[in-house]
Design a protein around this motif. Structure first.
Motif, short mmCIF file in Angstrom:
data_model
loop_
_atom_site.label_atom_id
_atom_site.label_comp_id
_atom_site.label_asym_id
_atom_site.label_seq_id
_atom_site.Cartn_x
_atom_site.Cartn_y
_atom_site.Cartn_z
N ALA A 1 0.84 -1.21 0.00
CA ALA A 1 0.00 0.00 0.00
C ALA A 1 0.87 1.25 0.00
CB ALA A 1 -0.93 0.00 1.21
N GLY A 2 1.98 1.22 0.72
CA GLY A 2 2.88 2.36 0.75
C GLY A 2 3.44 2.69 -0.62
N GLN A 3 3.76 1.66 -1.37
CA GLN A 3 4.27 1.90 -2.72
C GLN A 3 3.16 2.48 -3.60
OE1 GLN A 3 3.71 0.71 -5.99
NE2 GLN A 3 5.50 1.82 -6.76
N ARG A 4 1.97 1.93 -3.50
CA ARG A 4 0.87 2.40 -4.34
C ARG A 4 0.41 3.81 -3.95
NH1 ARG A 4 1.09 1.61 -8.41
NH2 ARG A 4 -1.11 1.71 -8.93
N LEU A 5 0.68 4.21 -2.71
CA LEU A 5 0.29 5.55 -2.23
C LEU A 5 1.50 6.45 -2.02
CD1 LEU A 5 -2.36 4.37 0.40
CD2 LEU A 5 -2.81 5.30 -1.89
N ARG A 6 2.61 6.14 -2.66
CA ARG A 6 3.87 6.83 -2.40
C ARG A 6 3.82 8.33 -2.67
NH1 ARG A 6 4.00 4.12 -6.96
NH2 ARG A 6 4.85 5.03 -8.86
N ARG A 7 2.94 8.77 -3.52
CA ARG A 7 2.84 10.21 -3.80
C ARG A 7 2.30 10.99 -2.61
NH1 ARG A 7 0.85 10.28 -10.09
NH2 ARG A 7 2.79 9.41 -10.90
N LEU A 8 1.73 10.28 -1.66
CA LEU A 8 1.23 10.92 -0.44
C LEU A 8 2.29 10.93 0.66
CD1 LEU A 8 -2.34 9.35 -0.39
CD2 LEU A 8 -1.67 11.61 -1.23
N HIS A 9 3.49 10.47 0.34
CA HIS A 9 4.64 10.46 1.25
C HIS A 9 4.36 9.69 2.56
CE1 HIS A 9 6.29 13.31 -1.55
NE2 HIS A 9 5.22 14.07 -1.39
N PRO A 10 4.01 8.42 2.44
CA PRO A 10 3.75 7.64 3.66
C PRO A 10 5.04 7.28 4.39
CG PRO A 10 3.71 6.19 1.76
CD PRO A 10 3.87 7.61 1.23
N GLU A 11 4.89 7.00 5.66
CA GLU A 11 5.97 6.44 6.46
C GLU A 11 5.48 5.11 7.01
OE1 GLU A 11 8.69 9.61 8.65
OE2 GLU A 11 6.61 9.68 9.30
N LEU A 12 6.32 4.10 6.94
CA LEU A 12 6.01 2.81 7.54
C LEU A 12 6.32 2.89 9.02
CD1 LEU A 12 5.30 -0.24 7.18
CD2 LEU A 12 7.77 -0.61 6.95
N VAL A 13 5.37 2.46 9.83
CA VAL A 13 5.56 2.46 11.29
C VAL A 13 5.39 1.02 11.77
CG1 VAL A 13 4.79 3.38 13.50
CG2 VAL A 13 4.60 4.78 11.43
#
Length: 143
Positions: free
Chosen positions: A87-99
């Motif tokens: 999901a982080g890769q697919r939403l990468r334009r939103l600048h996610p951080e993995l926690v």
């Protein structure tokens, strides 16, 4: 059945899931997270209890649905870590951080992974608020 307009998003999520699976076996978690565009949060930030669900637009919601479809049938298990990385890769334009967080329940330590954005968090299991985010050990930041 997947609507025809969502097939490209599902195909993209499937390709990313394959790449994430390989990366999890070959790379460290911080390197894998950086590679998919959702770097591992290394301390700081608000506790999950203080954050609401991320606000995603139509495109983001379509991508999340595609990730859920793929991960629901993933042969290696639909773990929260795999799900968050894809999901982080697919939403990468939103600048996610993995926690990654932990909690102790009945003497057993459990871990959970989710994504955090400026607009809130993405946790498909909805349990992130029960976990404490991990803090890096001295000298281990960015490994």
């Amino acid at each position: 059945m997947t609507p025809i307009r969502e097939v490209p998003a599902v195909a993209a999520a499937l390709l990313v899931a394959c790449a994430v699976e390989v990366a999890l076996h070959l790379l460290s978690l911080p390197r894998t997270a950086r590679a998919v565009g959702a770097p591992l949060r290394q301390g700081g930030g608000a506790a999950p209890a203080a954050r609401g669900n991320a606000r995603l637009g139509p495109r983001g919601r379509r991508r999340v649905r595609a990730v859920r479809r793929v991960m629901r049938h993933w042969p290696f298990g639909d773990t929260c870590l795999r799900h968050a990385l894809v999901a982080g890769q697919r939403l990468r334009r939103l600048h996610p951080e993995l926690v990654v967080g932990v909690r102790k329940t009945g003497g057993v330590v459990r871990a959970h992974a989710w994504l955090e954005f400026e607009t809130g968090l993405y946790d498909p299991l909805g349990v992130a608020r029960a976990y404490l985010p991990l803090e890096p050990l001295p000298g281990e930041e960015g490994t």
